[in-house]
Design a protein around this motif. Structure first.
Motif, PDB file in Angstrom:
ATOM      1  N   ARG A 133       0.969  -1.218   0.094  1.00 61.84           N
ATOM      2  CA  ARG A 133      -0.199  -0.274  -0.263  1.00 61.84           C
ATOM      3  C   ARG A 133       1.067   1.274  -0.458  1.00 61.84           C
ATOM      4  NH1 ARG A 133      -5.222   1.314   4.131  1.00 61.84           N
ATOM      5  NH2 ARG A 133      -5.898   2.930   2.665  1.00 61.84           N
ATOM      6  N   LYS A 134       0.761   2.167  -0.442  1.00 62.49           N
ATOM      7  CA  LYS A 134       1.746   2.476  -1.416  1.00 62.49           C
ATOM      8  C   LYS A 134       0.488   4.816  -0.989  1.00 62.49           C
ATOM      9  CE  LYS A 134       2.919   1.428  -4.953  1.00 62.49           C
ATOM     10  NZ  LYS A 134       3.988   1.136  -6.476  1.00 62.49           N
ATOM     11  N   TYR A 135       2.114   5.306   0.072  1.00 64.34           N
ATOM     12  CA  TYR A 135       1.378   6.703   0.900  1.00 64.34           C
ATOM     13  C   TYR A 135       2.023   7.181   0.409  1.00 64.34           C
ATOM     14  CZ  TYR A 135      -1.239   3.972   4.365  1.00 64.34           C
ATOM     15  OH  TYR A 135      -2.213   3.133   4.804  1.00 64.34           O
ATOM     16  N   LYS A 136       1.431   8.018  -0.630  1.00 62.39           N
ATOM     17  CA  LYS A 136       2.051   9.569  -2.304  1.00 62.39           C
ATOM     18  C   LYS A 136       2.254  10.864  -1.794  1.00 62.39           C
ATOM     19  CE  LYS A 136       1.949   6.567  -5.287  1.00 62.39           C
ATOM     20  NZ  LYS A 136       0.485   6.217  -6.731  1.00 62.39           N
ATOM     21  N   ASN A 137       3.276  11.851  -2.046  1.00 63.78           N
ATOM     22  CA  ASN A 137       3.403  12.597  -1.374  1.00 63.78           C
ATOM     23  C   ASN A 137       3.580  13.283   0.120  1.00 63.78           C
ATOM     24  OD1 ASN A 137       3.137  14.084  -4.133  1.00 63.78           O
ATOM     25  ND2 ASN A 137       1.150  13.542  -4.242  1.00 63.78           N
ATOM     26  N   ILE A 138       4.129  12.230   0.558  1.00 69.16           N
ATOM     27  CA  ILE A 138       4.315  12.612   1.688  1.00 69.16           C
ATOM     28  C   ILE A 138       5.314  13.775   2.870  1.00 69.16           C
ATOM     29  CG2 ILE A 138       3.756  10.240   2.837  1.00 69.16           C
ATOM     30  CD1 ILE A 138       7.550  10.923   2.915  1.00 69.16           C
ATOM     31  N   GLY A 139       6.063  14.145   1.362  1.00 67.31           N
ATOM     32  CA  GLY A 139       7.381  15.120   2.068  1.00 67.31           C
ATOM     33  C   GLY A 139       8.294  14.974   1.357  1.00 67.31           C
ATOM     34  N   LYS A 140       9.515  16.197   1.229  1.00 65.15           N
ATOM     35  CA  LYS A 140       9.815  15.901   0.436  1.00 65.15           C
ATOM     36  C   LYS A 140      11.543  15.117   0.917  1.00 65.15           C
ATOM     37  CE  LYS A 140      13.588  19.112  -1.860  1.00 65.15           C
ATOM     38  NZ  LYS A 140      13.660  20.515  -2.258  1.00 65.15           N
ATOM     39  N   GLU A 141      12.030  14.595   0.606  1.00 64.94           N
ATOM     40  CA  GLU A 141      13.215  13.756   0.585  1.00 64.94           C
ATOM     41  C   GLU A 141      13.312  13.114   2.561  1.00 64.94           C
ATOM     42  OE1 GLU A 141      16.651  15.468  -1.939  1.00 64.94           O
ATOM     43  OE2 GLU A 141      16.164  16.570   0.488  1.00 64.94           O
ATOM     44  N   PRO A 142      12.658  12.000   3.110  1.00 63.93           N
ATOM     45  CA  PRO A 142      12.388  11.315   4.246  1.00 63.93           C
ATOM     46  C   PRO A 142      13.732  11.202   4.034  1.00 63.93           C
ATOM     47  CG  PRO A 142      11.197  10.083   2.106  1.00 63.93           C
ATOM     48  CD  PRO A 142      11.722  11.847   1.866  1.00 63.93           C
ATOM     49  N   TYR A 143      14.766  10.982   5.523  1.00 58.38           N
ATOM     50  CA  TYR A 143      15.706  10.913   4.373  1.00 58.38           C
ATOM     51  C   TYR A 143      16.117   9.050   6.680  1.00 58.38           C
ATOM     52  CZ  TYR A 143      15.880  13.126   9.584  1.00 58.38           C
ATOM     53  OH  TYR A 143      15.661  13.171  10.512  1.00 58.38           O
ATOM     54  N   ASP A 144      15.047   9.344   6.850  1.00 57.14           N
ATOM     55  CA  ASP A 144      15.152   8.496   8.461  1.00 57.14           C
ATOM     56  C   ASP A 144      13.686   8.115   8.841  1.00 57.14           C
ATOM     57  OD1 ASP A 144      16.206   5.941   8.843  1.00 57.14           O
ATOM     58  OD2 ASP A 144      17.538   6.850  10.759  1.00 57.14           O
ATOM     59  N   ALA A 145      13.507   7.064   9.720  1.00 55.50           N
ATOM     60  CA  ALA A 145      12.157   6.618  10.112  1.00 55.50           C
ATOM     61  C   ALA A 145      11.837   5.654  10.967  1.00 55.50           C
ATOM     62  CB  ALA A 145      10.806   6.808   9.204  1.00 55.50           C
ATOM     63  N   MET A 146      11.056   5.863  12.063  1.00 51.61           N
ATOM     64  CA  MET A 146      11.275   4.726  13.294  1.00 51.61           C
ATOM     65  C   MET A 146       9.969   4.778  13.286  1.00 51.61           C
ATOM     66  SD  MET A 146       9.464   6.845  15.721  1.00 51.61           S
ATOM     67  CE  MET A 146      10.447   6.386  17.416  1.00 51.61           C
TER      68      MET A 146
ATOM     69  N   LEU B  96      12.035  14.740   6.981  1.00 45.74           N
ATOM     70  CA  LEU B  96      12.108  15.115   5.976  1.00 45.74           C
ATOM     71  C   LEU B  96      13.306  15.694   5.966  1.00 45.74           C
ATOM     72  CD1 LEU B  96       8.196  16.045   5.584  1.00 45.74           C
ATOM     73  CD2 LEU B  96       9.371  13.699   5.078  1.00 45.74           C
ATOM     74  N   PHE B  97      14.431  15.533   4.859  1.00 46.57           N
ATOM     75  CA  PHE B  97      16.055  16.640   5.539  1.00 46.57           C
ATOM     76  C   PHE B  97      14.695  17.847   4.406  1.00 46.57           C
ATOM     77  CE2 PHE B  97      19.096  17.631   3.153  1.00 46.57           C
ATOM     78  CZ  PHE B  97      20.070  17.759   4.698  1.00 46.57           C
ATOM     79  N   GLY B  98      14.689  17.129   3.171  1.00 48.92           N
ATOM     80  CA  GLY B  98      13.728  18.448   1.722  1.00 48.92           C
ATOM     81  C   GLY B  98      13.327  19.484   2.227  1.00 48.92           C
ATOM     82  N   GLU B  99      12.179  19.371   3.800  1.00 50.79           N
ATOM     83  CA  GLU B  99      11.624  20.633   3.910  1.00 50.79           C
ATOM     84  C   GLU B  99      11.806  19.983   5.942  1.00 50.79           C
ATOM     85  OE1 GLU B  99       7.141  19.847   3.039  1.00 50.79           O
ATOM     86  OE2 GLU B  99       7.800  18.518   2.226  1.00 50.79           O
TER      87      GLU B  99
END
Lengths: 104, 394
Positions: free
Chosen positions: B190-203, B215-218
């Protein structure tokens, strides 16, 4: 002193004196370990682009030096000019294009 | 090394010699074991936290310059994810490599499924995830991270989630993908699009409910509530930088160690020398704590009373301790040169810190803030203790 300073500023990047041997060791460690945190310790790339000679082939050394010193807008690449002089950045580009010697 | 450690080591040696004539090796558990990555030499050190000793080393793991580890649910086996795409299964007791696969050109980390049967690896090149049988390391699935135009993305922030699911983010495309692995041969994405610019890591929070991508890009974070996956991804802490010029970031923060302290989540700001405190009910900013540099790991002690923070170059010789109730810095420590990672003992009385440029791991008492002992380890980076086996997202 003023004269010496102007000479450094006016000298083209690639023509700078290579850093002293101890500083060279420091810089190679910095490249492998700290640049390596994005570009990979072997410089084969990671979140940052690969920095191996074949990846840099044909690129302008001046533009690469500029990227090291001032970073690249719109990407995570930060400016390193507070820690690396222009001459040192030129030397790093030269080393990367030739292939970096092993850190150990 | 302290005298008592030497003594204990000798005792261990005598015990080993005495038992070497027997058919079975001495029994021991694995709950106090761990691995320390020796990033420059492709080795891992096997350590134990009860007596703070190094038990052995395992070589031949390839490029470990960005390596992480998951554990099997019996805490017997470690899965080491190397930068060069290497996935290595290690027997913690026999201290040897059981299986090894080079499964991509460039990878960033992995996750083990809720049921312990699947190991997934997040790849940069080619972007996507590969899923393996945890026993045999035979590949069972490949999910390329291609956007709608067929453009590949690097995969970051791969975690396991309840329901035998994996969640990860696409750096270039700015998407979060939720993958259900009930039938490993037929992953449902299942894809979630347009979540923000450049996700760089997650938890993922320890209860497995909330997946958060930095997000790194914003400025901001993308939040997916896995209890309500139909609600979509919500943006939180939007514009926390308030439009101010970002400070340069000389090392990407890591979000795996994000500290969830019950009602609050402490996260590193990006391009700001601050730790952000998020109210975990309202998902709004509760406070910001000024710190010594760009935070990299923000890790809560298991009792959530303290949060320890390390920093990006050039402040990577400093570690600060935040007292959670008062949100103040109570200690500023200098454990060594280039502190890359920290890991608490299972119940948090001590914390191990890796000082890369000093070739040592330093162990601190988390109550007195005093060093207890240290171990020589070649260019140490990540420290991973086996109790991670039982924590979602680790």
């Amino acid at each position: 002193m003023l004269l010496a300073g102007s000479v450094v500023i006016c000298t083209p990047v690639m023509a700078g004196e290579p850093p002293a041997p101890a500083r060279q060791t420091e810089l190679i460690n910095l490249i492998r370990q700290d640049c390596g945190s994005c570009h990979g310790m072997t410089l084969a790339g990671g979140l940052g682009l690969p920095l191996l000679p074949e990846a840099l082939k044909g690129k302008s050394p001046e533009a690469l030096t500029e990227t090291i010193l001032r970073g690249r807008g719109g990407t995570p690449m930060p400016p390193w000019q507070a820690f690396i002089s222009e001459d040192e950045a030129g030397w790093i580009v030269d080393m990367l294009m030739k292939g970096l010697p092993d850190a150990h | 090394m302290r005298i008592e450690n030497v003594f204990r080591g000798l005792l261990g040696l005598f015990a080993a010699v005495a038992l070497s004539g027997c058919a079975t090796p001495p029994l021991r558990g694995t709950g106090d074991l761990g691995l320390v990555i020796e990033r420059a030499s492709g080795r891992v050190a096997v350590v134990e936290t009860s007596h703070r000793t190094k038990l052995g080393q395992i070589a031949g793991l390839g490029d470990l310059s960005h390596a992480s580890v998951n554990y099997s649910r019996d805490e017997r086996y470690a899965y080491v994810f190397g930068r060069d795409g290497g996935l290595t299964q290690i027997d913690m007791l026999e201290m040897r490599i059981v299986n090894r696969a080079v499964q991509s050109g460039n990878s960033i980390g992995g996750a083990i499924s809720q049921d312990g049967r699947l190991v997934a690896v997040a790849n940069y090149t080619p972007g996507g995830i590969n899923v393996f049988d945890a026993v045999t390391l035979k590949q069972v699935a490949n999910i390329p991270a291609l956007d709608d135009n067929g453009k590949p993305s690097k995969v970051i922030g791969l975690v396991d989630a309840p329901g035998n699911r994996f969640v990860f983010s696409l750096f270039e495309a700015g998407e979060i993908w939720l993958v259900e692995m009930k039938d490993p041969a037929k992953p449902v994405v299942r894809k979630y699009k347009n979540i923000g610019k450049e996700p760089y890591d997650a938890m993922i929070t320890a209860d497995g409910r909330y997946y958060l991508a930095g997000l790194f890009g914003e400025d901001g974070l993308a939040l997916l509530d896995l209890w309500n996956p139909d609600a979509g991804v919500k943006r939180v802490l939007d514009h926390y930088g308030r439009g101010e010029q970002k400070l340069p970031v000389f090392k990407m923060p890591h979000l795996e160690g994000w500290a969830a302290t019950g009602n609050e989540l402490l996260v590193p700001a990006v391009g700001r020398h601050e730790v952000l405190v998020i109210d975990q009910g309202k998902w709004t900013e509760a406070a910001r704590i000024p710190v010594a540099g760009q935070p990299v790991f923000v890790v809560a002690r298991p009792d959530n009373r303290q949060v320890w923070v390390n920093f990006a170059f050039p402040d990577n010789g400093t570690v600060q301790v935040i007292d959670v109730p008062s949100r103040t810095i109570v200690q500023t420590l200098k454990p060594g040169k280039a502190v890359l990672h920290l890991e608490f003992t299972p119940r948090g009385e001590q914390v191990w810190l890796s000082a890369r440029d000093d070739d040592k791991v330093v162990i601190y008492d988390s109550e007195t803030y005093l060093p207890v002992s240290e171990l020589h380890v070649d260019k140490p980076s990540g420290i991973f203790f086996t109790p991670r086996a039982h924590r979602t997202g680790l």
